[in-house]
Design an enzyme around this catalytic site. Structure first.
Site, short mmCIF file in Angstrom:
data_model
loop_
_atom_site.label_atom_id
_atom_site.label_comp_id
_atom_site.label_asym_id
_atom_site.label_seq_id
_atom_site.Cartn_x
_atom_site.Cartn_y
_atom_site.Cartn_z
N LYS A 1 0.86 -1.19 0.00
CA LYS A 1 0.00 0.00 0.00
C LYS A 1 0.90 1.24 0.00
O LYS A 1 1.97 1.24 0.64
CB LYS A 1 -0.87 -0.07 1.27
N SER B 1 -9.70 1.23 3.20
CA SER B 1 -8.89 2.09 2.37
C SER B 1 -7.83 1.34 1.56
O SER B 1 -7.25 1.91 0.64
CB SER B 1 -8.18 3.13 3.24
N SER C 1 -9.84 -1.43 7.31
CA SER C 1 -9.34 -1.18 5.95
C SER C 1 -8.67 -2.34 5.25
O SER C 1 -8.42 -2.25 4.05
CB SER C 1 -8.34 -0.03 5.98
N1 GLN Z 1 -13.38 2.89 6.78
C1 GLN Z 1 -12.75 3.43 7.95
C2 GLN Z 1 -12.58 4.93 7.80
O1 GLN Z 1 -13.30 5.49 7.09
C3 GLN Z 1 -11.48 2.69 8.20
C4 GLN Z 1 -10.26 3.22 7.54
C5 GLN Z 1 -9.02 2.39 7.88
O2 GLN Z 1 -9.09 1.33 8.52
N2 GLN Z 1 -7.87 2.92 7.51
O3 GLN Z 1 -11.79 5.58 8.39
#
Ligand code: GLN
Length: 489
Positions: free
Chosen positions: A73, A150, A174
Site C-alpha cells: 500500500k 482504504s 481497511s
Molecule cells: N473505513 C474506515 C474509515 O473510514 C477505516 C479506515 C481504515 O481502517 N484505515 O476511516
C-alpha cells in the site's frame, strides 16, 4: 493457470523446484500490473523489482517468501520510491528510509513490484477518495462495484492475480472489509505485534499493519516474518514471535465461539444469513461450541460515532505536519500561515478536510469533554465488553460485512441499524487491539462474501488454527479468486 494465481505455498514449491525463477515470476507480475484494469497502482516498480529478483538465484527451501512478488500500500515508506498515500499533499515525496515491514520483506527476499492505491491518507472505506480516483472490484468486470477501502489497490492486486500477497493498513477495517469484498484472507494481528515504523500514521491508537493473502497458510507464514519488536517503534511488543503456522492442521474440537447476535440480526441479506447459518452448523460439526451472545444494541450502534470522533481527532493532530514545509510541496505564500494554507487547501480533498474539521471540533477545549473524552470513555466500555466475551470464548465470529461489495451508486442509510452495526463492527478489533481475520465464506452471483474471527490478544496462532479449520470447511483455499465460485457452505 499461472503460478501467480496460486498461494504463497504453491508458488514457493514451484520456485524451489526451479519450475520458474524469481525473475520470470517478477516479470510476469509486472506485466500483469501494467495490464491492471482496476486502477490498483500508484507506482509500478519495474526496474527496482527486476534488479532485486535477478539477484535471487539459489532457491531457499526453508524460506517461504523467497522470490515471491508482492504489492505494498502506498502509505508505507519505501526508500527512493515516491510515496503519496494517494494524496496530492504528498506529491513528489520520496522517503529516505524503508518502513520496517518493507525492510523485513526485503530481508526475506520477497520482491516488491508495486505501490498500491488507497483512500486518501488511508481514511475512508470505499476505495474512491484517492487522487487517482476509483479503484474497481475485479470480481465485477463491468466496473460497477467498489472493492472497499482504504487498502483498495492492495486488495484488487491480489484478487486480479498480480501478486499472491499485499500489505495494507487497518485503522477501522481497511484490510478486513476489502478482503470480504475481494474474496481474500485479510489479517490484522494484535496492536503492537507488527512494527508500524514507516507506516504513515492515521490514528495511532487504532492503526495496525495488515495484509491480504489467498489462504490461511500464507497469512500465518507472513506473520512469522513481519512480527516482532522494533526499536524504531516504541509501541511494538517484546513478546517472542511464534511459528504461526504450527497448529494449522490441528482439530478445533472443544473451542468456544461467540456470535454477536445483534450484528447477525441487523443483516438483511438472506443469502448471507443462510450461508452464515450453514457455517455455524459446520463449525458445530467439528466439535466447536457456538453461543449467540448479546453485546448491547446501544453500545454497538455507538461504534461508528466513537470511531469517527477518535480517529478524526488523532488524524487531525498527526497530519498537522503536512504543511507544505515539513512535508508536501511548496504551493506559494510568504508567511508560515500562508504556505500552510495554500499547501493544505490545494493538497487535500474535500473528504479529508471534512474529517479534519470534525477532528478539530472534537479537540476544541470547549468540546473535548462532550466529544473526545466521552468517545474515549465509550471506547473503554466497548473494550471491556469485548474482553468479557473473550473471557469465556476463544473467538468472536461474525459476518465481515452486510453483503457483497456495494455498487458505487449504492448509498447506505447511515442511520440504519444495518449501517451502524452490520457495516461498522470490525473496528471492535481496532478499539481493543485484538487479532482479527476475514475469510471467504461464499459467493453470490460471482461476488464474494466474507466472515471474521477475532481472538484474544497475542493468540494469533490459535486464530490461524481456527481459520485453517474454517477454510477446510468452506473449501475456498488455495485457488485464484476467479476460480473460487463453488463454496461448500
Ligand atoms: N473505513 C474506515 C474509515 O473510514 C477505516 C479506515 C481504515 O481502517 N484505515 O476511516
Amino acid at each position: 493457470m499461472s503460478h501467480l494465481d496460486s498461494s504463497i505455498k504453491d508458488i514457493h514449491a514451484a520456485l524451489v523446484a526451479k519450475e520458474i525463477t524469481p525473475l520470470e515470476l517478477t516479470e510476469e507480475a509486472l506485466k500483469r500490473a501494467h495490464e491492471d484494469k482496476s486502477n490498483a497502482f500508484e507506482m509500478i516498480c519495474d526496474e527496482e523489482a527486476k534488479a532485486f529478483a535477478a539477484t535471487l538465484t539459489e532457491p531457499e527451501a526453508d524460506n517461504p517468501l523467497w522470490g515471491i512478488p508482492y504489492v505494498a500500500k502506498d502509505n508505507f515508506s519505501t526508500k527512493g520510491i515516491e510515496t503519496t498515500a494517494s494524496s496530492d499533499i504528498l506529491t513528489g515525496y520520496v522517503p529516505v528510509f524503508d518502513a520496517t515491514v518493507i525492510k523485513k520483506l526485503k530481508a526475506a527476499k520477497a520482491v516488491m513490484i508495486a505501490k498500491s492505491t488507497l483512500d486518501e491518507l488511508a481514511m475512508g472505506g470505499t476505495g474512491t477518495t484517492g487522487h487517482k480516483g476509483k479503484t474497481y472490484n475485479p470480481n465485477d468486470p463491468s466496473h460497477g462495484r467498489m472493492i472497499g477501502g482504504s487498502s483498495c489497490g492492495s486488495a484488487a492486486a491480489v484478487a486480479e492475480g498480480v501478486a499472491p500477497f499485499a500489505l495494507g493498513s487497518d485503522t477501522g477495517d481497511s484490510v478486513r472489509k476489502p478482503a470480504s469484498y475481494a474474496g481474500l484472507v485479510g489479517m490484522k494481528p494484535t496492536w503492537g505485534r507488527i512494527s508500524r515504523y514507516g507506516l504513515f500514521p492515521f490514528a495511532p491508537s487504532l492503526d495496525h499493519v495488515g495484509y491480504f493473502t489467498r489462504d490461511v497458510y500464507g497469512a500465518a507464514v507472513l506473520l512469522d516474518v513481519l512480527a516482532g519488536r522494533d526499536l524504531h517503534d516504541g509501541t511494538s511488543s517484546e513478546k517472542p514471535v511464534e511459528k504461526y503456522e504450527a497448529d494449522l492442521d490441528r482439530p478445533v474440537k472443544g473451542m468456544k465461539v461467540a456470535i454477536l447476535k445483534d450484528i447477525v440480526d441487523s443483516i438483511t441479506d438472506k443469502g448471507l444469513r443462510r450461508h452464515f447459518d450453514a457455517s455455524v452448523k459446520a463449525l458445530e460439526g467439528e466439535g466447536v461450541t457456538v453461543d449467540y451472545v448479546g453485546f448491547g444494541r446501544d453500545l454497538l450502534s455507538s461504534l461508528y460515532a466513537t470511531y469517527i470522533v477518535i480517529s478524526c481527532a488523532e488524524a487531525t493532530s498527526n497530519d498537522a505536519n503536512l504543511d507544505g514545509i515539513k512535508f508536501g510541496p511548496f504551493r506559494g505564500g510568504k508567511t508560515y500561515q500562508e504556505v500552510m494554507y495554500n499547501a493544505r487547501t490545494k493538497g487535500f480533498s474535500e473528504f479529508i478536510k471534512r474529517r479534519f474539521v470534525i477532528g478539530s471540533y472534537c479537540l476544541m477545549r470547549e468540546n473535548q469533554e462532550e466529544l473526545f473524552l466521552r468517545a474515549q470513555r465509550n471506547r473503554a466500555k466497548i473494550v471491556e465488553k469485548v474482553n468479557a466475551i473473550l473471557k469465556d470464548h476463544d473467538f468472536i465470529y461474525v459476518p465481515a460485512a452486510p453483503g457483497v461489495a456495494p455498487l458505487f451508486t449504492q448509498v447506505s442509510d447511515k442511520l440504519s441499524d444495518e449501517y451502524l452495526m452490520a457495516d461498522n463492527h470490525l473496528c471492535l478489533g481496532n478499539f481493543a487491539g485484538l487479532p482479527s481475520i476475514t475469510l471467504p465464506l461464499c459467493y453470490e452471483n460471482g461476488l464474494p462474501i466474507g466472515v471474521n474471527f477475532m481472538g484474544r490478544a497475542f493468540e494469533e496462532r490459535k486464530l490461524f488454527q481456527m481459520s485453517a479449520a474454517f477454510e477446510r470447511l468452506s473449501g475456498l483455499a488455495e485457488t485464484s479468486s476467479s476460480d473460487k465460485k463453488e463454496a461448500r457452505l
